[in-house]
Write a protein that holds these residues in place. Structure first.
Motif, PDB file in Angstrom:
ATOM      1  N   ILE A 236       0.763   0.470  -3.404  1.00  0.00           N
ATOM      2  CA  ILE A 236       1.040  -0.518  -2.362  1.00  0.00           C
ATOM      3  C   ILE A 236       0.445  -0.020  -1.046  1.00  0.00           C
ATOM      4  CG2 ILE A 236       2.852  -1.675  -1.044  1.00  0.00           C
ATOM      5  CD1 ILE A 236       4.646  -1.401  -3.523  1.00  0.00           C
ATOM      6  N   GLY A 237      -0.273  -0.910  -0.390  1.00  0.00           N
ATOM      7  CA  GLY A 237      -0.919  -0.532   0.855  1.00  0.00           C
ATOM      8  C   GLY A 237      -2.374  -0.153   0.695  1.00  0.00           C
ATOM      9  N   ARG A 238      -2.831  -0.099  -0.573  1.00  0.00           N
ATOM     10  CA  ARG A 238      -4.236   0.191  -0.837  1.00  0.00           C
ATOM     11  C   ARG A 238      -4.837  -0.924  -1.681  1.00  0.00           C
ATOM     12  NH1 ARG A 238      -6.434   6.093  -2.087  1.00  0.00           N
ATOM     13  NH2 ARG A 238      -8.080   4.658  -2.684  1.00  0.00           N
ATOM     14  N   GLU A 239      -6.090  -1.234  -1.422  1.00  0.00           N
ATOM     15  CA  GLU A 239      -6.770  -2.263  -2.200  1.00  0.00           C
ATOM     16  C   GLU A 239      -7.560  -1.670  -3.341  1.00  0.00           C
ATOM     17  OE1 GLU A 239      -9.135  -4.636   0.390  1.00  0.00           O
ATOM     18  OE2 GLU A 239      -7.412  -5.426   1.516  1.00  0.00           O
ATOM     19  N   THR A 240      -7.879  -0.389  -3.263  1.00  0.00           N
ATOM     20  CA  THR A 240      -8.710   0.244  -4.282  1.00  0.00           C
ATOM     21  C   THR A 240      -7.924   1.304  -5.045  1.00  0.00           C
ATOM     22  OG1 THR A 240      -9.503   1.936  -2.728  1.00  0.00           O
ATOM     23  CG2 THR A 240     -10.763  -0.125  -2.883  1.00  0.00           C
ATOM     24  N   THR A 241      -8.520   1.762  -6.144  1.00  0.00           N
ATOM     25  CA  THR A 241      -7.851   2.763  -6.993  1.00  0.00           C
ATOM     26  C   THR A 241      -8.763   3.971  -7.184  1.00  0.00           C
ATOM     27  OG1 THR A 241      -8.718   1.705  -9.004  1.00  0.00           O
ATOM     28  CG2 THR A 241      -6.542   1.005  -8.240  1.00  0.00           C
ATOM     29  N   ASP A 242      -9.290   4.472  -6.085  1.00  0.00           N
ATOM     30  CA  ASP A 242     -10.179   5.624  -6.192  1.00  0.00           C
ATOM     31  C   ASP A 242      -9.690   6.760  -5.299  1.00  0.00           C
ATOM     32  OD1 ASP A 242     -10.710   4.150  -3.931  1.00  0.00           O
ATOM     33  OD2 ASP A 242     -12.883   4.484  -3.958  1.00  0.00           O
ATOM     34  N   PHE A 243     -10.103   7.963  -5.663  1.00  0.00           N
ATOM     35  CA  PHE A 243      -9.765   9.151  -4.891  1.00  0.00           C
ATOM     36  C   PHE A 243     -10.455   9.114  -3.527  1.00  0.00           C
ATOM     37  CE2 PHE A 243      -8.901  11.001  -9.151  1.00  0.00           C
ATOM     38  CZ  PHE A 243      -7.665  11.567  -8.893  1.00  0.00           C
ATOM     39  N   PRO A 244      -9.875   9.831  -2.529  1.00  0.00           N
ATOM     40  CA  PRO A 244      -8.632  10.618  -2.558  1.00  0.00           C
ATOM     41  C   PRO A 244      -7.424   9.766  -2.204  1.00  0.00           C
ATOM     42  CG  PRO A 244      -9.745  10.937  -0.474  1.00  0.00           C
ATOM     43  CD  PRO A 244     -10.628  10.014  -1.268  1.00  0.00           C
ATOM     44  N   TYR A 245      -6.218  10.337  -2.467  1.00  0.00           N
ATOM     45  CA  TYR A 245      -4.969   9.659  -2.148  1.00  0.00           C
ATOM     46  C   TYR A 245      -4.197  10.492  -1.115  1.00  0.00           C
ATOM     47  CZ  TYR A 245      -5.910   6.923  -6.356  1.00  0.00           C
ATOM     48  OH  TYR A 245      -6.490   6.092  -7.296  1.00  0.00           O
ATOM     49  N   ASP A 246      -4.039   9.912   0.054  1.00  0.00           N
ATOM     50  CA  ASP A 246      -3.253  10.558   1.109  1.00  0.00           C
ATOM     51  C   ASP A 246      -1.778  10.288   0.807  1.00  0.00           C
ATOM     52  OD1 ASP A 246      -1.825  11.218   3.439  1.00  0.00           O
ATOM     53  OD2 ASP A 246      -3.532  10.738   4.736  1.00  0.00           O
ATOM     54  N   LEU A 247      -1.112  11.252   0.205  1.00  0.00           N
ATOM     55  CA  LEU A 247       0.249  11.028  -0.289  1.00  0.00           C
ATOM     56  C   LEU A 247       1.247  10.810   0.841  1.00  0.00           C
ATOM     57  CD1 LEU A 247       0.314  13.644  -3.190  1.00  0.00           C
ATOM     58  CD2 LEU A 247      -0.294  11.218  -3.272  1.00  0.00           C
ATOM     59  N   GLU A 248       1.066  11.522   1.926  1.00  0.00           N
ATOM     60  CA  GLU A 248       1.985  11.370   3.055  1.00  0.00           C
ATOM     61  C   GLU A 248       1.930   9.946   3.606  1.00  0.00           C
ATOM     62  OE1 GLU A 248       3.555  14.750   6.080  1.00  0.00           O
ATOM     63  OE2 GLU A 248       1.385  14.369   6.077  1.00  0.00           O
ATOM     64  N   GLU A 249       0.740   9.394   3.625  1.00  0.00           N
ATOM     65  CA  GLU A 249       0.552   8.027   4.114  1.00  0.00           C
ATOM     66  C   GLU A 249       1.109   7.007   3.127  1.00  0.00           C
ATOM     67  OE1 GLU A 249      -3.401   5.493   4.351  1.00  0.00           O
ATOM     68  OE2 GLU A 249      -3.312   6.901   6.031  1.00  0.00           O
ATOM     69  N   LEU A 250       0.984   7.296   1.837  1.00  0.00           N
ATOM     70  CA  LEU A 250       1.428   6.367   0.796  1.00  0.00           C
ATOM     71  C   LEU A 250       2.945   6.329   0.643  1.00  0.00           C
ATOM     72  CD1 LEU A 250      -1.183   7.050  -2.039  1.00  0.00           C
ATOM     73  CD2 LEU A 250      -0.982   4.973  -0.650  1.00  0.00           C
ATOM     74  N   MET A 251       3.629   7.384   1.057  1.00  0.00           N
ATOM     75  CA  MET A 251       5.068   7.489   0.835  1.00  0.00           C
ATOM     76  C   MET A 251       5.846   6.289   1.362  1.00  0.00           C
ATOM     77  SD  MET A 251       5.925  11.497   1.581  1.00  0.00           S
ATOM     78  CE  MET A 251       7.694  11.191   1.708  1.00  0.00           C
ATOM     79  N   GLU A 252       5.479   5.808   2.531  1.00  0.00           N
ATOM     80  CA  GLU A 252       6.267   4.777   3.208  1.00  0.00           C
ATOM     81  C   GLU A 252       6.465   3.540   2.349  1.00  0.00           C
ATOM     82  OE1 GLU A 252       6.251   2.085   7.323  1.00  0.00           O
ATOM     83  OE2 GLU A 252       4.725   3.637   6.994  1.00  0.00           O
ATOM     84  N   ASN A 253       5.438   3.108   1.642  1.00  0.00           N
ATOM     85  CA  ASN A 253       5.504   1.872   0.856  1.00  0.00           C
ATOM     86  C   ASN A 253       5.571   2.100  -0.643  1.00  0.00           C
ATOM     87  OD1 ASN A 253       5.295   0.096   3.150  1.00  0.00           O
ATOM     88  ND2 ASN A 253       3.120   0.652   3.269  1.00  0.00           N
ATOM     89  N   ASN A 254       5.658   3.354  -1.059  1.00  0.00           N
ATOM     90  CA  ASN A 254       5.622   3.670  -2.487  1.00  0.00           C
ATOM     91  C   ASN A 254       6.740   4.619  -2.889  1.00  0.00           C
ATOM     92  OD1 ASN A 254       2.829   2.518  -3.648  1.00  0.00           O
ATOM     93  ND2 ASN A 254       2.494   3.233  -1.546  1.00  0.00           N
ATOM     94  N   ASP A 255       7.965   4.206  -2.597  1.00  0.00           N
ATOM     95  CA  ASP A 255       9.157   4.893  -3.097  1.00  0.00           C
ATOM     96  C   ASP A 255       9.480   6.193  -2.383  1.00  0.00           C
ATOM     97  OD1 ASP A 255      11.321   4.477  -4.746  1.00  0.00           O
ATOM     98  OD2 ASP A 255      10.496   5.597  -6.442  1.00  0.00           O
ATOM     99  N   GLY A 256       8.917   6.413  -1.205  1.00  0.00           N
ATOM    100  CA  GLY A 256       9.284   7.599  -0.437  1.00  0.00           C
ATOM    101  C   GLY A 256       9.014   8.882  -1.193  1.00  0.00           C
TER     102      GLY A 256
END
Length: 540
Positions: A236-256
Motif C-alpha cells: 500500500i502506497g506503492r504502485e510498483t513491485t520492484d526493489f528497493p523497499y524503504d521499510l520505514e516508509e512503508l510501515m505507516e500504511n502496511n501494518d506498522g
C-alpha cells in the motif's frame, strides 16, 4: 580363567551396546518453512551456501517425493499434521478458520477464549492448542520423560508456534502491535525473564529501519521473472513491485511493526528468538532430550504477495539459507555435530499466480465465489422456497441450513446432491462432493481421497468443491494455496544429524510420516491419533 574372561567380555559388550542403544540426542529441532515448495531446494541450490539447505540435502536424508495427503493445504492443518502424524479428519484442525454450526460463526484454529495474554496485547493472546484433538510428537516426548523434557515452539504466526508445541510444551509468537514475542496463560502466568530481556532489544524496530535491497546484484536472479510486473501485489502506497523497499516508509500504511512478517527480516527475527529460547530455557543442556519447534512464517507472507517466481521470494530464500547456515553452526558449537537431530519440512506449498500463467497462455483461472454464491442463493429459493438456505461458504465448502431443511421436511442428502450438481455448472469447479458421500464411502485414491482425509464429520461442510488445476478463488495478482494438486502438496522432507545416515529416496511418503519417524528414532510412543508410518529408509 578363559571362560571367566569371555563371560566378563560379553557382559562388557552388552553393557556398552545397551548404553549406545539408550543414548538420545541432546536436542531435536523441528523446522517448518511456511509455503516452501520442494522445488526450491533445487531451483536455488547453486546460490545456497554449503552450510544451510545444502547441508541438509547433502549430509542428511532427503525424501524427494513427500506430499500432503489431504485437502485443504493450509497453515494450521499443516503444522498440526506434521506434529500429530495424522490428517484433519482425526486431529480436528480442518482449516486456519472454519465455521462452527453450534456457534453460528467462524472460529480460528488456535483461538481459546478461556486464556489471556501474557505480554503483548490482549486480543493477540487468546491462543492455545485446545482445538487440536490428538497428541503431538512434542507431547509424546514430554510424556516419555514424565515431562522432564522441555518443549518450546517459536514463530511469527501464533498457530505456527502453538500447534507444534502441542498440549504440554510452551509457545511464543510475535505480537504485531508491540513488536514483542508473547504467550498466553495456557502456558505461563508471567513473561519469563529471558523473554523480557529479548523483547527489550526491540529487534523488530531495528530491522524495519533498514531498506530491503536484493542480497546480490539483481541481474543474477535469473530464476525469477522481471522484478516489476503485473503479477505481484504492491505494498500500500506503492504502485510498483520492484526493489528497493524503504521499510520505514512503508510501515505507516502496511501494518506498522507487523510489516516485518512480510519481509525476509521476519525470518531473521524468528532465528533471533530461537537463539534466545535455546539459551533462556537451556534446551539440550539437561539429562533428557529437549525439543525446539521453529516455524518460519515470512516465506508465506512474501510468497502470497509476490508469488513463487518473484525476485523477492528468491531473495527471501537466499537470506534464510544464510541464516540456517549460521544456526546450524551454532548448534554444532553448543551441542556438537551428531548430538542433535533436525527435520525440515513445510506446512504446504503454493500455486502459481493466475495472471502469470495467463500471460503465457497456460490454462488457469479465477473462480468468482461471490457470483457463484449469489446464483446459488437464487437456485435454493427457486427450488425450496424463501429462506436463508446457505449459512456459510468457506474453505471451498458450503454449509447448509439444516434446521430449515428439516423444518421444510426436505431430505438433507437430496439437497446436498442438488447443490453439488448445481455448483458443477460454474467455470473452474472440477468436482463436487457431498458430506453424505464422505461419510458413506471410503475413497482410497485420487482427489476425493485427499478430500476425505481432510473431512471431519463434525466440523466440515455439506458440499465440498475441488477447483480445476491452477484455478484459485477470487485471485489475479499474488497467490495462495489450499488444493490437493501437486503444486500445493509437494514439500521438502529432510532429516539430519543424530543417527541419520546421508541419502535420498524418491519413494512416495507423506508428511504424516514425520512424527512416527521421530518416535522410532527416539524410541518413544507414536502420537495417539497418528495414521502415518515411520520412514524405514531413515529408521532402519
Amino acid at each position: 580363567m578363559k571362560k571367566t574372561f569371555l563371560t566378563g567380555l560379553a557382559v562388557l559388550i552388552a553393557l556398552v551396546s545397551f548404553a549406545q542403544g539408550t543414548k538420545k540426542p541432546k536436542l531435536v529441532v523441528g523446522i517448518v518453512v511456511d509455503q516452501m515448495r520442494y522445488e526450491y531446494l533445487h531451483k536455488f541450490k547453486d546460490r545456497y551456501t554449503d552450510g544451510g539447505f545444502k547441508r541438509l540435502m547433502d549430509e542428511g536424508f532427503m525424501m524427494k517425493n513427500a506430499h500432503y495427503n489431504y485437502i485443504p493445504t493450509y497453515t494450521g492443518p499443516g503444522h498440526s499434521s506434521v506434529y500429530t502424524g495424522t490428517t484433519p479428519a482425526t486431529h480436528g484442525i480442518v482449516g486456519n478458520n472454519w465455521y462452527v454450526r453450534d456457534l453460528g460463526r467462524m472460529i480460528y484454529c488456535a483461538e481459546d477464549s478461556t486464556v489471556s495474554a501474557v505480554g503483548g496485547t490482549e486480543k493477540n493472546g487468546k491462543i492455545s492448542p485446545r482445538n487440536m484433538l490428538t497428541t503431538t510428537i512434542t507431547d509424546e516426548l514430554r510424556l516419555s520423560t514424565n515431562q522432564r523434557s522441555k518443549v518450546v515452539g517459536v514463530a511469527i504466526k501464533d498457530r505456527g508456534a502453538a500447534l507444534p508445541a502441542g498440549h504440554l510444551g510452551d509457545a511464543y509468537w510475535f505480537d504485531k502491535n508491540t513488536g514483542e514475542f508473547m504467550t498466553s496463560t495456557y502456558y505461563k502466568e508471567e513473561v519469563p525473564k529471558w523473554l523480557k530481556k529479548f523483547n527489550n532489544k526491540k529487534l523488530a524496530q531495528k530491522y524495519l529501519s533498514n531498506t530491503w535491497k536484493p542480497l546480490y546484484n539483481i541481474k543474477t536472479y535469473v530464476q525469477s521473472v522481471e522484478d516489476n510486473n503485473e503479477f505481484e501485489v504492491p505494498f500500500i502506497g506503492r504502485e510498483t513491485t520492484d526493489f528497493p523497499y524503504d521499510l520505514e516508509e512503508l510501515m505507516e500504511n502496511n501494518d506498522g511493526i507487523g510489516l516485518i512478517a512480510g519481509t525476509p527480516f521476519g525470518n531473521d527475527l524468528t532465528l533471533d528468538m530461537a537463539y534466545a529460547a535455546l539459551e533462556g530455557e537451556e534446551l539440550g543442556k539437561g539429562d533428557e532430550t529437549d525439543f525446539l519447534a521453529v516455524s518460519f512464517s515470512s516465506t508465506d507472507y512474501v510468497g502470497h504477495r509476490f508469488g513463487p517466481s518473484s525476485v523477492e521470494l528468491e531473495d527471501t530464500y537466499l537470506r534464510l539459507d544464510q541464516g540456517l547456515e549460521e544456526f546450524f553452526g551454532y548448534l554444532d558449537k553448543e551441542y556438537g555435530e551428531g548430538e542433535y537431530l533436525v527435520f525440515l519440512t513445510a506446512d504446504h506449498a503454493v500455486a502459481d499466480v493466475v495472471n502469470y500463467f495467463k500471460s503465457m497462455d497456460v490454462p488457469t483461472g479465477s473462480f468468482d465465489s461471490r457470483f457463484a454464491l449469489t446464483q446459488l442463493k437464487g437456485f435454493t429459493r427457486a427450488n425450496y422456497g424463501e429462506g436463508d438456505w446457505i449459512l456459510n461458504t468457506s474453505n471451498d465448502q458450503i454449509f447448509l441450513n439444516r434446521p430449515l431443511i428439516a423444518e421444510k421436511d426436505l431430505d438433507l442428502e437430496e439437497v446436498q446432491r442438488d447443490i453439488a450438481d448445481f455448483m458443477l455448472r460454474f467455470d473452474g469447479v472440477k468436482e463436487a462432493y457431498t458430506a453424505a458421500d464422505m461419510k458413506r464411502f471410503e475413497y482410497t485414491e485420487g482427489r476425493k481421497h485427499l478430500l476425505q482425509m481432510g473431512f471431519n464429520h463434525k466440523a466440515s461442510g455439506d458440499v465440498l468443491l475441488i477447483l480445476e488445476p491452477a484455478w484459485l478463488t477470487n485471485s489475479s495478482r499474488g497467490t495462495t494455496h489450499g488444493t490437493g494438486f501437486i503444486y500445493d502438496t509437494h514439500v521438502p522432507v529432510l532429516f539430519y544429524g543424530w543417527n541419520v545416515k546421508p541419502g535420498q529416496s524418491s519413494k512416495y511418503c507423506t508428511i504424516t510420516d514425520i512424527a512416527p519417524t521421530i518416535s522410532m528414532l527416539l524410541d518413544i510412543r507414536i502420537p495417539n491419533g497418528a495414521s502415518g508410518q515411520p520412514i524405514q529408509e531413515i529408521t532402519d
